[in-house]
Design an enzyme around this catalytic site. Structure first.
Site, PDB file in Angstrom:
ATOM      1  N   ASP A 250      32.759  35.053  46.574  1.00 12.68           N
ATOM      2  CA  ASP A 250      33.190  34.240  47.670  1.00 12.68           C
ATOM      3  C   ASP A 250      32.886  35.254  49.160  1.00 12.68           C
ATOM      4  OD1 ASP A 250      35.034  36.104  47.347  1.00 12.68           O
ATOM      5  OD2 ASP A 250      36.904  34.916  47.597  1.00 12.68           O
ATOM      6  N   GLU A 333      39.201  50.506  44.574  1.00  6.48           N
ATOM      7  CA  GLU A 333      38.134  51.185  45.109  1.00  6.48           C
ATOM      8  C   GLU A 333      38.086  52.762  45.222  1.00  6.48           C
ATOM      9  OE1 GLU A 333      38.673  47.251  47.185  1.00  6.48           O
ATOM     10  OE2 GLU A 333      39.967  48.679  46.455  1.00  6.48           O
TER      11      GLU A 333
END
Length: 424
Positions: A250, A333
């Site tokens: 997205d 991350e």
């Protein structure tokens, strides 16, 4: 340096331990002295002869104290002044010399960085590039470019197919790209297979469901199982030439991003737009070097960046067999980058020294599945509705019912009409 070096080294004997040892020794010596006095109570010379070595040992300890203090001072001096590599080589521990850690990562378990051992279930894949053109040049002119391995986690919802379609029409323009689509479900979706084949982009479609124990957690580690499966696929294929990039389905991508990340030597970073309170997340760059990060949610992360804000060279990543992305929501991350031992002075800023935004975190808010109430007798080939609604069902966009919700309206000239009048 392996990822295990991110953990604190096993502690040597501490000052407190030394104090405990010193406190225990006099007591033991007193008991030994008392034993001899009791067994030789009639002899004064025995008591004196025992006292002399005790005093000598106390004297030796007094002499050792300055030496111990000097050694501890030397260790502290080395820890504060030497580089991290030198400290580790000397066995002095160390962490990172380019960040103010403040102990924020001491709670991480060594198990976070075990080698991946994921089961990779491939639905379908194609290595043939069937796109007719890209940027007005034939495929043959791009043969020497490193391949970008574009990892896209996805999951079943009514927006899944339109978002994959939108993303694909960006990737159609990117030469030398292999699309790794990892779907969070138990079984392969034939419609997704057909869709990916139709685009002509080299791809691998795999299913990688989130483990059940995480599925109902709040927050859940979304996308982690998908990315772990893709990392395992890369490792299984022993790929050491190319660039890894995590691209959500997205997000919105500027085509210039792909030209930028293709030059990655180790780890490149760049800003991501529409992130949290600041509407931006990315590196702070001074004199061409990344020195810090701008992000509204730091939370003790050494690398407070968005998943779309970095790319990694496969040649560099191959040096670290424990590359991983643990199931820790909000820290995916950070822990991934720590598992490949990236250092601040190795980061390559992209996008004109991180002054441009080449990727946007344009999230689509998921809504409930649509429901269309229509009698099955009208879903035959007398109109388009049968085929249209069946396709929507295959895409996971809408379901068809004969009993639930209100009857679907079909109108003509601004007025609702009975189904029988239009579809019979």
């Amino acid at each position: 340096m392996s990822s295990a070096h991110y953990q604190a080294l096993e502690p040597q004997t501490s000052d407190e331990d030394n104090e405990d040892i010193e406190q225990r020794r006099p007591k033991q010596q007193h008991l030994h002295h008392h034993y001899h006095l009791r067994n030789h109570s009639g002899s004064t010379t025995t008591a004196c002869s025992l006292a002399t070595p005790v005093m000598a040992r106390k004297g030796r300890r007094r002499c050792l104290l300055p030496l111990v203090g000097g050694v501890l001072f030397f260790i502290a001096f080395c820890y504060l002044t030497l580089s991290v590599d030198t400290r580790l080589a000397l066995g002095l521990g160390g962490g990172s010399d380019d960040s103010d850690d403040e102990g924020s990562h001491n709670d991480l378990d060594r198990n976070n960085f075990r080698p991946l051992n994921e089961t990779v279930h491939i639905c379908s894949e194609s290595y043939e590039d069937r796109r007719l053109f890209m940027q007005d040049k034939p495929n043959s002119e791009y043969g020497q470019l490193p391949v970008i391995y574009f990892v896209t986690p996805t999951y079943p919802r009514r927006e899944q197919i339109p978002e994959l379609t939108r993303l694909a029409h960006t990737l159609l323009h990117v030469p030398r790209l292999h699309w790794l689509v990892a779907d969070d479900q138990q079984k392969c979706n034939d419609f997704v297979d057909t869709l990916l084949n139709r685009f002509g982009i080299p791809f691998t479609h795999m299913v990688s469901p989130m483990p059940a124990k995480f599925r109902y957690a709040d927050p859940a580690p979304r996308g982690v199982a998908n990315r772990r499966a893709a990392l395992q696929w890369l490792r299984q294929h022993n790929l050491t030439n190319g660039v890894l990039y995590f691209g959500d389905d997205d997000n919105t991508y500027d085509l210039r991003l792909f030209s930028e990340i293709r030059k990655t030597q180790r780890v490149s970073m760049f800003p991501v737009g529409l992130i949290a309170d600041y509407a931006i997340s990315g590196p702070v760059v001074r004199k061409g070097k990344v020195v810090a990060f701008l992000d509204s949610w730091v939370a003790g992360r050494r690398w407070p960046v968005d998943m779309a804000g970095f790319a990694v060279s496969l040649e560099y990543m191959a040096q670290y067999p424990n590359v991983n992305m643990p199931y820790k929501p909000g820290y995916e991350e950070d822990l991934f980058l720590r598992s490949i031992n990236v250092r601040m002075d190795e980061i390559e800023p992209r996008g004109k020294n991180c002054t441009e935004i080449l990727v946007w975190h344009t999230q689509t808010k998921s809504k409930k599945l649509g429901v269309v109430r229509l009698e099955s007798k009208y879903l035959d080939d007398r109109s388009n509705l049968g085929a249209l609604l069946r396709n929507l069902k295959l895409m996971g966009v809408a379901s068809i019912t004969e009993t639930e919700v209100r009857t679907a309206q079909i109108s003509k000239n601004g007025k609702a009409k009975p189904h029988s009048m239009i579809l019979s």
